[in-house]
Motif scaffolding. Structure first.
Motif, mmCIF file in Angstrom:
data_model
loop_
_atom_site.group_PDB
_atom_site.id
_atom_site.type_symbol
_atom_site.label_atom_id
_atom_site.label_comp_id
_atom_site.label_asym_id
_atom_site.label_seq_id
_atom_site.Cartn_x
_atom_site.Cartn_y
_atom_site.Cartn_z
ATOM 1 N N ALA A 100 0.837 -1.207 0.000
ATOM 2 C CA ALA A 100 0.000 0.000 0.000
ATOM 3 C C ALA A 100 0.868 1.251 0.000
ATOM 4 C CB ALA A 100 -0.931 -0.008 1.208
ATOM 5 N N ALA A 101 1.972 1.221 0.753
ATOM 6 C CA ALA A 101 2.865 2.377 0.797
ATOM 7 C C ALA A 101 3.458 2.654 -0.579
ATOM 8 C CB ALA A 101 3.981 2.139 1.817
ATOM 9 N N LEU A 102 3.848 1.587 -1.279
ATOM 10 C CA LEU A 102 4.418 1.770 -2.617
ATOM 11 C C LEU A 102 3.356 2.245 -3.603
ATOM 12 C CD1 LEU A 102 6.952 1.686 -4.263
ATOM 13 C CD2 LEU A 102 6.627 -0.760 -4.611
ATOM 14 N N ASP A 103 2.127 1.769 -3.463
ATOM 15 C CA ASP A 103 1.027 2.284 -4.290
ATOM 16 C C ASP A 103 0.860 3.787 -4.077
ATOM 17 O OD1 ASP A 103 0.435 -0.164 -5.411
ATOM 18 O OD2 ASP A 103 -1.329 -0.541 -4.180
ATOM 19 N N LEU A 104 0.908 4.213 -2.825
ATOM 20 C CA LEU A 104 0.767 5.636 -2.515
ATOM 21 C C LEU A 104 1.906 6.450 -3.142
ATOM 22 C CD1 LEU A 104 -0.285 5.569 1.253
ATOM 23 C CD2 LEU A 104 -1.617 6.530 -0.633
ATOM 24 N N LEU A 105 3.127 5.958 -2.986
ATOM 25 C CA LEU A 105 4.277 6.680 -3.527
ATOM 26 C C LEU A 105 4.179 6.808 -5.055
ATOM 27 C CD1 LEU A 105 7.002 4.990 -1.320
ATOM 28 C CD2 LEU A 105 6.445 7.435 -1.317
ATOM 29 N N SER A 106 3.829 5.724 -5.713
ATOM 30 C CA SER A 106 3.698 5.759 -7.177
ATOM 31 C C SER A 106 2.528 6.640 -7.594
ATOM 32 C CB SER A 106 3.487 4.340 -7.715
ATOM 33 O OG SER A 106 4.560 3.503 -7.357
ATOM 34 N N GLY A 107 1.442 6.557 -6.842
ATOM 35 C CA GLY A 107 0.240 7.320 -7.170
ATOM 36 C C GLY A 107 0.454 8.815 -7.162
ATOM 37 N N VAL A 108 1.358 9.279 -6.315
ATOM 38 C CA VAL A 108 1.668 10.714 -6.250
ATOM 39 C C VAL A 108 2.050 11.242 -7.631
ATOM 40 C CG1 VAL A 108 3.418 12.339 -5.429
ATOM 41 C CG2 VAL A 108 2.326 10.765 -3.818
ATOM 42 N N PHE A 109 2.870 10.479 -8.352
ATOM 43 C CA PHE A 109 3.372 10.924 -9.648
ATOM 44 C C PHE A 109 2.315 10.770 -10.742
ATOM 45 C CE2 PHE A 109 6.960 10.009 -6.983
ATOM 46 C CZ PHE A 109 7.798 11.073 -7.226
ATOM 47 N N TYR A 110 1.591 9.665 -10.717
ATOM 48 C CA TYR A 110 0.534 9.473 -11.712
ATOM 49 C C TYR A 110 -0.549 10.538 -11.578
ATOM 50 C CZ TYR A 110 2.350 5.075 -13.480
ATOM 51 O OH TYR A 110 3.129 4.129 -14.087
ATOM 52 N N TYR A 111 -0.847 10.952 -10.362
ATOM 53 C CA TYR A 111 -1.883 11.963 -10.146
ATOM 54 C C TYR A 111 -1.530 13.269 -10.861
ATOM 55 C CZ TYR A 111 -5.459 14.650 -7.663
ATOM 56 O OH TYR A 111 -6.544 15.440 -7.357
ATOM 57 N N GLN A 112 -0.245 13.622 -10.829
ATOM 58 C CA GLN A 112 0.164 14.877 -11.482
ATOM 59 C C GLN A 112 -0.145 14.847 -12.971
ATOM 60 O OE1 GLN A 112 1.178 17.196 -9.262
ATOM 61 N NE2 GLN A 112 0.879 15.490 -7.822
ATOM 62 N N VAL A 151 -2.246 12.441 -14.660
ATOM 63 C CA VAL A 151 -3.598 12.039 -15.027
ATOM 64 C C VAL A 151 -4.634 13.073 -14.612
ATOM 65 C CG1 VAL A 151 -5.382 10.282 -14.686
ATOM 66 C CG2 VAL A 151 -3.003 9.602 -14.935
ATOM 67 N N VAL A 152 -4.509 13.620 -13.408
ATOM 68 C CA VAL A 152 -5.555 14.499 -12.882
ATOM 69 C C VAL A 152 -5.197 15.970 -13.045
ATOM 70 C CG1 VAL A 152 -6.918 15.101 -10.835
ATOM 71 C CG2 VAL A 152 -6.242 12.720 -11.235
ATOM 72 N N ARG A 153 -3.981 16.335 -12.690
ATOM 73 C CA ARG A 153 -3.601 17.747 -12.740
ATOM 74 C C ARG A 153 -3.118 18.185 -14.117
ATOM 75 N NH1 ARG A 153 -1.953 19.967 -7.029
ATOM 76 N NH2 ARG A 153 -1.433 21.758 -8.326
ATOM 77 N N GLY A 154 -2.774 17.236 -14.974
ATOM 78 C CA GLY A 154 -2.283 17.594 -16.304
ATOM 79 C C GLY A 154 -0.909 18.230 -16.277
ATOM 80 N N GLU A 155 -0.111 17.881 -15.288
ATOM 81 C CA GLU A 155 1.228 18.449 -15.140
ATOM 82 C C GLU A 155 2.261 17.579 -15.841
ATOM 83 O OE1 GLU A 155 1.925 21.263 -13.912
ATOM 84 O OE2 GLU A 155 0.357 21.827 -12.509
ATOM 85 N N SER A 156 3.437 18.138 -16.024
ATOM 86 C CA SER A 156 4.563 17.400 -16.585
ATOM 87 C C SER A 156 5.564 17.095 -15.481
ATOM 88 C CB SER A 156 5.246 18.220 -17.680
ATOM 89 O OG SER A 156 6.474 17.617 -18.045
ATOM 90 N N LEU A 157 6.125 15.896 -15.518
ATOM 91 C CA LEU A 157 7.144 15.540 -14.533
ATOM 92 C C LEU A 157 8.488 16.181 -14.855
ATOM 93 C CD1 LEU A 157 6.318 11.790 -13.829
ATOM 94 C CD2 LEU A 157 5.589 13.823 -12.583
ATOM 95 N N ALA A 158 8.547 16.926 -15.947
ATOM 96 C CA ALA A 158 9.742 17.708 -16.246
ATOM 97 C C ALA A 158 9.709 19.063 -15.533
ATOM 98 C CB ALA A 158 9.876 17.924 -17.754
ATOM 99 N N ASN A 159 8.575 19.392 -14.930
ATOM 100 C CA ASN A 159 8.395 20.674 -14.250
ATOM 101 C C ASN A 159 8.948 20.575 -12.826
ATOM 102 O OD1 ASN A 159 7.439 22.911 -12.872
ATOM 103 N ND2 ASN A 159 5.447 22.902 -13.897
ATOM 104 N N PRO A 160 9.956 21.385 -12.470
ATOM 105 C CA PRO A 160 10.531 21.310 -11.117
ATOM 106 C C PRO A 160 9.513 21.532 -10.006
ATOM 107 C CG PRO A 160 11.950 22.609 -12.556
ATOM 108 C CD PRO A 160 10.667 22.349 -13.320
ATOM 109 N N GLU A 161 8.541 22.422 -10.230
ATOM 110 C CA GLU A 161 7.521 22.665 -9.201
ATOM 111 C C GLU A 161 6.671 21.422 -8.969
ATOM 112 O OE1 GLU A 161 5.209 26.077 -10.168
ATOM 113 O OE2 GLU A 161 6.907 27.465 -10.047
#
Length: 198
Positions: free
Chosen positions: A151-163, A165-175
């Motif tokens: 569950a902890a690893l699901d949470l950690l991975s989910g943080v990045f997918y949320y950006q 899938v939901v927020r429409g952000e890029s993981l290249a963005n430092p913020e």
């Protein structure tokens, strides 16, 4: 044209097929065996000898460029976890184009069988080193004995997918990565023995 020495024909065919599938993915084209045959020049029989189903083939293509990350030995678990996820100043893990990641998400969400095949054959395997790291942290007393590591690893991975899938952000963005790192700290505080003792 003569085949280059040291490169088995099976490997060459496999690479041609995976390149063809990823070209179709990048073009948002429908992936069919016929389309892969036409694009790669590899026969239908040869494709099915290597991949039993179209889902297995598509999942293999989607995983090209992904890597199993093994954090360095000897680091505290919280620090070592950073090697398994994108962090500010380090960039993304692996050489996987973000456009392909988004297309992968679209394909998987539209096809539950493909989604499960990708999980079974690829994603679950990449999680193993991080689960081992968390287990080591529990054995060494850094992580609570009652923490659910899956569950902890699901949470950690989910943080990045949320950006993405939901927020429409890029993981290249430092913020974006700073926000993810802050979320990782919150998750860590939930499983860490030191945080629980405060």
């Amino acid at each position: 044209m003569a085949r280059r020495p040291g490169r088995p024909r099976d490997t060459e065919l496999q690479e041609r097929v995976l390149v063809a599938v990823n070209e179709l993915i990048d073009e948002a084209a429908t992936i069919t065996v016929s389309a892969v045959v036409e694009r790669s020049g590899v026969s239908r029989a040869a494709i099915y000898r290597r991949w039993e189903t179209l889902d297995k083939l598509t999942a293999a293509a989607l995983d090209v460029g992904r890597m199993v990350v093994r954090p360095p030995e000897g680091l505290p678990v919280r620090e070592a976890l950073k090697y398994g996820f994108p962090t500010p100043g380090k960039g993304r893990v692996g050489a996987f184009p973000e456009d392909r990641l988004r297309q992968r998400l679209l394909l998987a969400l539209a096809d539950i069988d493909l989604q499960r095949e990708y999980w079974r054959g690829h994603v679950s395997q990449r999680r193993v080193p991080l689960l081992e790291l968390l287990e080591r942290g529990r054995e060494q007393g850094e992580i609570r004995a009652d923490a659910d590591l899956e569950a902890a690893l699901d949470l950690l991975s989910g943080v990045f997918y949320y950006q993405i899938v939901v927020r429409g952000e890029s993981l290249a963005n430092p913020e974006t990565l700073e926000r993810c790192n802050a979320a990782m700290d919150i998750i860590w505080s939930g499983i860490s023995v030191a945080a629980a003792d405060r």
